[in-house]
Enzyme design. Sequence first.
Site, PDB file in Angstrom:
ATOM      1  N   ASP A 106      65.260  91.635  76.121  1.00 25.97           N
ATOM      2  CA  ASP A 106      64.559  92.580  75.245  1.00 25.97           C
ATOM      3  C   ASP A 106      64.130  91.970  73.916  1.00 25.97           C
ATOM      4  OD1 ASP A 106      67.169  92.248  74.376  1.00 25.97           O
ATOM      5  OD2 ASP A 106      67.341  94.287  73.612  1.00 25.97           O
ATOM      6  N   GLU A 107      64.114  90.650  73.812  1.00 22.78           N
ATOM      7  CA  GLU A 107      63.878  90.035  72.500  1.00 22.78           C
ATOM      8  C   GLU A 107      63.181  88.698  72.679  1.00 22.78           C
ATOM      9  OE1 GLU A 107      66.622  88.835  68.601  1.00 22.78           O
ATOM     10  OE2 GLU A 107      67.556  89.508  70.471  1.00 22.78           O
ATOM     11  N   ASP A 156      61.671  92.995  69.194  1.00 23.30           N
ATOM     12  CA  ASP A 156      62.998  93.441  69.624  1.00 23.30           C
ATOM     13  C   ASP A 156      62.851  94.870  70.135  1.00 23.30           C
ATOM     14  OD1 ASP A 156      65.658  93.682  70.126  1.00 23.30           O
ATOM     15  OD2 ASP A 156      66.330  93.329  68.072  1.00 23.30           O
TER      16      ASP A 156
END
Length: 487
Positions: A105-106, A11
């Site tokens: 983003d993860e 993350d």
Amino acid sequence: MRAAPTILHLDMDAFYASAEQAAKPSLRGKPVVVGGLGWRGVVATASYEARRFGVHSAMPIAQARRLAPNAAYLVPRFALYRSVSDQVMELLGRLSPLVEPLSLDEAFVDLEAGGTADDAASALEIGRELRVAIQAVTGLSGSVGLAGSKMLAKIASEEAKPDGMRLIEPGTERAHLAPMPVRTLPGVGPATADHLRRAGMTTVNDLAEAGEAELVRLLGKAHGAALHRMAFGFDDRPVVAERDAKSVSVEDTFEVDLHDRVRVRTEVERLADRCVQRLRGAGRSGRTVVLKVRRYDFSTLTRSETLRGPTDDPAVVREAAARLLEAVDTTGGVRLLGVGVTGLADYTQEDLFAQAAGERAAALPDDGGAQAREAAARDGEADDGPGPEEAAEQLAARRWPAGHDVHHEVHGHGWVQGSGVGRVTVRFEEPGATEPGRVRTFRVDDPALRAADPLPLVPDPPDYSSWPASRPKSRSGAGAPGAASRP
């Protein structure tokens, strides 16, 4: 559940805001809020400096401004975020063929499937190397969680934030989860949490001790049984490689409810064009056009039309969306409009309908609806719509969004700090600079100033094409799992 912590969850830390700070030397270490800047906008991401004031994702921008009035408020630059995300996902893809992105983003990574880790020690080593690689390639930090299941790996990465790594040793899940609030578990939102609180359950341990029968009685068979398993740390969901997108869509929320029917149709056509741009950018076409309308009273209507075949023709999508709009009552005002395309395919089926629509579109002025919008602005459109001066300010804000990139013929690359009263203020600086750049103000129609593409956060990133290096398959008994680690 696995016997080794070989599921990794990455993350990125405050991704959008961190990317803006990396790109803008003058904002490093300062509160930054990224989101829609109108009074109906919401926070997409807040930097950790802004979070100290109580600002958080999904908060109304108006509330964020009250909490952190001196923060920098920026419009998202998705072109930059996508390019950085591509760099990160490329690194993850080197670890395993099974990478499951959850957002830009993860992502989850199955290290065992890639042969890069098979025990705690090798998983920790890969996690450390990954964080170093991300920092070197993107200039940003990410937090890593390692565990024997997806649920625990995600919890571990959350515990490691910001800029850390945490491993939860298989076999310790029950003890690790016990003191945590029920909201920690996937699928427990505010309503479910409140329902459980009224039943006397506030921690994961309370759920485990209540027993499956009680949770089923409270929440139903499927949800109750699943929650009971998760309370003991059981989660056997596999890491699934990225699936194809099922739809492409865009939407806008308006500062003032739209009342004029011509303006509503113009905005629908503009959204249809933007939707097709995304569709073509993905190399896809679609068969079903979807219109979304949220009215003044927050009621939301969705209408769809299925075409004879897949298309990426903007005129076809515009006309279909306009037909759908004719069936929607917009009396009272419209606060949000959206246009989407579903039923995606990798090809476009040309037909007479598309060709005819294209011919009709070719006969229209190629101004993207600008003439209609300008005329509407001049006419005032509706009694409660913006006046000429306010309309001009909104036009300047759309042309020069705060935080977006510009280039000046004399001063070079910079970014918009703000615009108003016919002026736009620009700070001229680039990623990698050690000192904040100078600020200049120009007319909004200055011919020497133009919009520009974002610059890479790291101009010359190191080569990770041979990473990761081969390593022994088994390292049982080595390493020190458990504690969060930071370089």
